[in-house]
Design a protein around this motif. Structure first.
Motif, PDB file in Angstrom:
ATOM      1  N   THR A  55     -35.884 -13.003  33.723  1.00 50.47           N
ATOM      2  CA  THR A  55     -35.789 -12.513  32.349  1.00 50.47           C
ATOM      3  C   THR A  55     -35.946 -13.662  31.359  1.00 50.47           C
ATOM      4  O   THR A  55     -36.628 -13.523  30.337  1.00 50.47           O
ATOM      5  CB  THR A  55     -34.457 -11.782  32.118  1.00 50.47           C
ATOM      6  OG1 THR A  55     -34.343 -10.730  33.076  1.00 50.47           O
ATOM      7  CG2 THR A  55     -34.385 -11.191  30.725  1.00 50.47           C
ATOM      8  N   PHE A  56     -35.362 -14.819  31.664  1.00 46.84           N
ATOM      9  CA  PHE A  56     -35.497 -15.972  30.766  1.00 46.84           C
ATOM     10  C   PHE A  56     -36.962 -16.413  30.673  1.00 46.84           C
ATOM     11  O   PHE A  56     -37.454 -16.716  29.579  1.00 46.84           O
ATOM     12  CB  PHE A  56     -34.610 -17.127  31.222  1.00 46.84           C
ATOM     13  CG  PHE A  56     -34.660 -18.296  30.287  1.00 46.84           C
ATOM     14  CD1 PHE A  56     -34.008 -18.245  29.071  1.00 46.84           C
ATOM     15  CD2 PHE A  56     -35.397 -19.427  30.600  1.00 46.84           C
ATOM     16  CE1 PHE A  56     -34.069 -19.296  28.179  1.00 46.84           C
ATOM     17  CE2 PHE A  56     -35.466 -20.496  29.719  1.00 46.84           C
ATOM     18  CZ  PHE A  56     -34.807 -20.432  28.508  1.00 46.84           C
ATOM     19  N   MET A  87     -33.349 -15.468  20.438  1.00 40.08           N
ATOM     20  CA  MET A  87     -32.628 -15.786  21.670  1.00 40.08           C
ATOM     21  C   MET A  87     -31.331 -14.978  21.797  1.00 40.08           C
ATOM     22  O   MET A  87     -30.997 -14.519  22.888  1.00 40.08           O
ATOM     23  CB  MET A  87     -32.338 -17.283  21.760  1.00 40.08           C
ATOM     24  CG  MET A  87     -33.578 -18.100  21.990  1.00 40.08           C
ATOM     25  SD  MET A  87     -34.460 -17.526  23.441  1.00 40.08           S
ATOM     26  CE  MET A  87     -35.505 -18.894  23.750  1.00 40.08           C
ATOM     27  N   VAL A  88     -30.620 -14.797  20.703  1.00 45.23           N
ATOM     28  CA  VAL A  88     -29.376 -14.015  20.746  1.00 45.23           C
ATOM     29  C   VAL A  88     -29.670 -12.567  21.151  1.00 45.23           C
ATOM     30  O   VAL A  88     -29.059 -12.025  22.083  1.00 45.23           O
ATOM     31  CB  VAL A  88     -28.631 -14.061  19.391  1.00 45.23           C
ATOM     32  CG1 VAL A  88     -27.546 -12.997  19.309  1.00 45.23           C
ATOM     33  CG2 VAL A  88     -28.044 -15.445  19.165  1.00 45.23           C
ATOM     34  N   PHE A  89     -30.626 -11.927  20.466  1.00 41.43           N
ATOM     35  CA  PHE A  89     -30.938 -10.536  20.788  1.00 41.43           C
ATOM     36  C   PHE A  89     -31.597 -10.411  22.162  1.00 41.43           C
ATOM     37  O   PHE A  89     -31.367  -9.430  22.877  1.00 41.43           O
ATOM     38  CB  PHE A  89     -31.790  -9.895  19.697  1.00 41.43           C
ATOM     39  CG  PHE A  89     -31.009  -9.622  18.441  1.00 41.43           C
ATOM     40  CD1 PHE A  89     -29.936  -8.743  18.449  1.00 41.43           C
ATOM     41  CD2 PHE A  89     -31.339 -10.237  17.255  1.00 41.43           C
ATOM     42  CE1 PHE A  89     -29.205  -8.482  17.302  1.00 41.43           C
ATOM     43  CE2 PHE A  89     -30.621  -9.990  16.092  1.00 41.43           C
ATOM     44  CZ  PHE A  89     -29.551  -9.115  16.123  1.00 41.43           C
ATOM     45  N   SER A  90     -32.387 -11.395  22.546  1.00 38.69           N
ATOM     46  CA  SER A  90     -32.965 -11.388  23.890  1.00 38.69           C
ATOM     47  C   SER A  90     -31.875 -11.556  24.935  1.00 38.69           C
ATOM     48  O   SER A  90     -31.954 -10.975  26.021  1.00 38.69           O
ATOM     49  CB  SER A  90     -34.005 -12.502  24.029  1.00 38.69           C
ATOM     50  OG  SER A  90     -35.130 -12.227  23.229  1.00 38.69           O
ATOM     51  N   GLY A  91     -30.851 -12.335  24.606  1.00 45.03           N
ATOM     52  CA  GLY A  91     -29.710 -12.483  25.509  1.00 45.03           C
ATOM     53  C   GLY A  91     -28.975 -11.172  25.710  1.00 45.03           C
ATOM     54  O   GLY A  91     -28.587 -10.826  26.830  1.00 45.03           O
ATOM     55  N   MET A  94     -31.097  -9.221  27.935  1.00 45.32           N
ATOM     56  CA  MET A  94     -30.952  -9.723  29.298  1.00 45.32           C
ATOM     57  C   MET A  94     -29.680  -9.155  29.936  1.00 45.32           C
ATOM     58  O   MET A  94     -29.674  -8.780  31.117  1.00 45.32           O
ATOM     59  CB  MET A  94     -30.897 -11.256  29.313  1.00 45.32           C
ATOM     60  CG  MET A  94     -30.769 -11.852  30.692  1.00 45.32           C
ATOM     61  SD  MET A  94     -30.475 -13.640  30.722  1.00 45.32           S
ATOM     62  CE  MET A  94     -31.961 -14.296  30.045  1.00 45.32           C
ATOM     63  N   ALA A  95     -28.621  -9.084  29.165  1.00 50.74           N
ATOM     64  CA  ALA A  95     -27.365  -8.533  29.678  1.00 50.74           C
ATOM     65  C   ALA A  95     -27.520  -7.053  30.029  1.00 50.74           C
ATOM     66  O   ALA A  95     -27.007  -6.594  31.059  1.00 50.74           O
ATOM     67  CB  ALA A  95     -26.245  -8.728  28.649  1.00 50.74           C
ATOM     68  N   ILE A  96     -28.233  -6.311  29.202  1.00 50.42           N
ATOM     69  CA  ILE A  96     -28.486  -4.899  29.494  1.00 50.42           C
ATOM     70  C   ILE A  96     -29.290  -4.775  30.788  1.00 50.42           C
ATOM     71  O   ILE A  96     -28.922  -4.040  31.708  1.00 50.42           O
ATOM     72  CB  ILE A  96     -29.231  -4.219  28.320  1.00 50.42           C
ATOM     73  CG1 ILE A  96     -28.345  -4.149  27.076  1.00 50.42           C
ATOM     74  CG2 ILE A  96     -29.740  -2.830  28.722  1.00 50.42           C
ATOM     75  CD1 ILE A  96     -29.092  -3.772  25.800  1.00 50.42           C
ATOM     76  N   GLU A  97     -30.390  -5.507  30.830  1.00 54.72           N
ATOM     77  CA  GLU A  97     -31.305  -5.452  31.970  1.00 54.72           C
ATOM     78  C   GLU A  97     -30.614  -5.821  33.280  1.00 54.72           C
ATOM     79  O   GLU A  97     -30.708  -5.109  34.283  1.00 54.72           O
ATOM     80  CB  GLU A  97     -32.446  -6.428  31.668  1.00 54.72           C
ATOM     81  CG  GLU A  97     -33.633  -6.352  32.542  1.00 54.72           C
ATOM     82  CD  GLU A  97     -34.720  -7.291  32.039  1.00 54.72           C
ATOM     83  OE1 GLU A  97     -35.377  -7.878  32.913  1.00 54.72           O
ATOM     84  OE2 GLU A  97     -34.912  -7.445  30.812  1.00 54.72           O
ATOM     85  N   ASN A  98     -29.924  -6.945  33.280  1.00 53.99           N
ATOM     86  CA  ASN A  98     -29.291  -7.417  34.510  1.00 53.99           C
ATOM     87  C   ASN A  98     -27.948  -6.746  34.767  1.00 53.99           C
ATOM     88  O   ASN A  98     -27.478  -6.727  35.901  1.00 53.99           O
ATOM     89  CB  ASN A  98     -29.184  -8.937  34.480  1.00 53.99           C
ATOM     90  CG  ASN A  98     -30.559  -9.557  34.607  1.00 53.99           C
ATOM     91  OD1 ASN A  98     -31.184  -9.473  35.653  1.00 53.99           O
ATOM     92  ND2 ASN A  98     -31.051 -10.136  33.523  1.00 53.99           N
ATOM     93  N   ALA A 128     -33.428  -2.181  27.774  1.00 50.65           N
ATOM     94  CA  ALA A 128     -33.443  -3.447  27.032  1.00 50.65           C
ATOM     95  C   ALA A 128     -34.612  -3.506  26.059  1.00 50.65           C
ATOM     96  O   ALA A 128     -34.481  -4.052  24.959  1.00 50.65           O
ATOM     97  CB  ALA A 128     -33.485  -4.620  28.004  1.00 50.65           C
ATOM     98  N   SER A 129     -35.749  -2.941  26.429  1.00 52.58           N
ATOM     99  CA  SER A 129     -36.930  -2.963  25.550  1.00 52.58           C
ATOM    100  C   SER A 129     -36.692  -2.156  24.281  1.00 52.58           C
ATOM    101  O   SER A 129     -37.109  -2.562  23.196  1.00 52.58           O
ATOM    102  CB  SER A 129     -38.155  -2.430  26.291  1.00 52.58           C
ATOM    103  OG  SER A 129     -38.511  -3.314  27.317  1.00 52.58           O
TER     104      SER A 129
END
Length: 169
Positions: A55-56, A87-91, A94-98, A128-129
């Motif tokens: 994801t990163f 980065m904050v919103f992508s994080g 990432m939390a949702i996805e993982n 997440a999308s």
């Protein structure tokens, strides 16, 4: 065009934005799947660790695509703020996805590579999308109302004031 944009012009703009967002996302999806399976199968890392690494990698690719194509007309005067928010919103994404992957793998016991890929790359990535699209267009890549794009979009005086107020925060 008058002071207010019509519903059809707003829908056309949204459709174009969704198309670009989806194209960049599709490339990020490929990066995500390749890196995830490389980490999982070649390096034999744990599922969630592989998911976070993948994801990163996709987030980094997606930033470039969104910055220079999807939202190319956004305000470029506050790049540090933009990168931080991205980065904050992508994080959170990432939390949702993982989180979906962890729930499936550890909570429900679906531990096959196929189950991990479905949980992470279909269900988790889909949720997440949706979150990322909303947060990027709302908070990260804002259009400067005085730019040529802002004028082209036909922002109303009230929309210009609201965008200007948000940009100055």
């Amino acid at each position: 065009m008058g002071e207010k944009r019509t519903l059809s012009s707003r829908l056309r703009q949204l459709a174009g934005e969704l198309g670009k967002f989806g194209t960049v996302g599709a490339f990020g999806f490929l990066v995500n799947v390749v890196v995830f399976n490389l980490c999982l199968r070649t390096f034999e890392l744990a599922s969630v660790r592989s998911g976070v690494i993948a994801t990163f990698a996709a987030i980094c690719c997606n930033y470039v695509g969104h910055r220079y194509w999807t939202y190319q007309d956004s305000d470029k005067s506050r790049v540090r703020r933009e990168v931080t928010l991205f980065m904050v919103f992508s994080g959170f994404g990432m939390a949702i996805e993982n989180g979906v992957l962890a729930l499936s793998h550890y909570g429900f016991g679906f531990t096959s590579p196929l189950a991990d890929n479905i949980a992470k790359n279909v269900i988790g990535l889909g949720l997440a999308s949706i979150f990322r699209f909303w947060s990027f267009r709302t908070w990260v890549f804002r259009t400067d109302p005085d730019s040529s794009a802002g004028r082209l979009l036909g922002l109303s005086a009230e929309e210009k004031r609201e965008n200007r107020r948000m940009l100055l925060k």
